[in-house]
Design an enzyme around this catalytic site. Sequence first.
Site: not given
Ligand code: URA
Length: 238
Positions: A101
């Site tokens: 993310d």
């Molecule tokens: N899980 C998430 O919620 N975000 C990420 O960036 C990676 C795994």
Amino acid sequence: MERLQKVIAHSGYCSRRKAEELIVAGNVFVNGEKVTELGTKVSSSDDIVINGQALSKEDLVYYVLYKPEGYVSTTSDEKNRRTVLDLVPSDKRVYPVGRLDYDTSGVLLITNDGTFTNQMTSPHKGIEKEYVAKVEGFVRKNESAQLRRGIEIDGYKTKPAFVKNVTYTKKNETSIVTLIITEGKYHQVKKMFEAIGHPVLSLKRTRFGMVTVEGMKKGEIRRLKPYELKQLKEQVKS
Ligand code: URA
């Protein structure tokens, strides 16, 4: 696996449009067989011959980036935000292996090897991904047991996870939890913690298979070491 015309275009041989013309006209052979179907998918190990000439394969490159927060892990962004590719020194057409993310930091592999990417992101191959999450509140034993067993998110039951350390800080009422999962559903870690009532405040991926960013600074990138690549490839075989 990628579409044949895309692979030809990416090799720099000609444009995608021209590649489509060559395929339809019967000038392209894959592993010795004529292919005239435009949707045909090929992998990086397939031999492609056009007009009797072998398509030279672009050298495959593999990097690990210590992704900082504030970057998207797509190759372009409609909101014009910075992308992880802004941190890659390569002039090859590389892309991230899966996603982290915008506000997540940590280990992100980057490559131009489509077959490798598919293997690394397949939930069936069970590559371990380790995350350290700072979450709201005190995570109780029975709650981490729920994460271990698997938990319902968006109508899907997550595969058993491994919860390593839980430390609670009374002062700001947060817990730091180390979680290991083998899948990579959209926002999976955040949703898992949300489901047990502990929203994630910050998230870092500390390990992908055996690959870590130990000794690296945020934003730094390095080539994968041959033994790291070998280990990752061996894991998907076993
Ligand atoms: N899980 C998430 O919620 N975000 C990420 O960036 C990676 C795994």
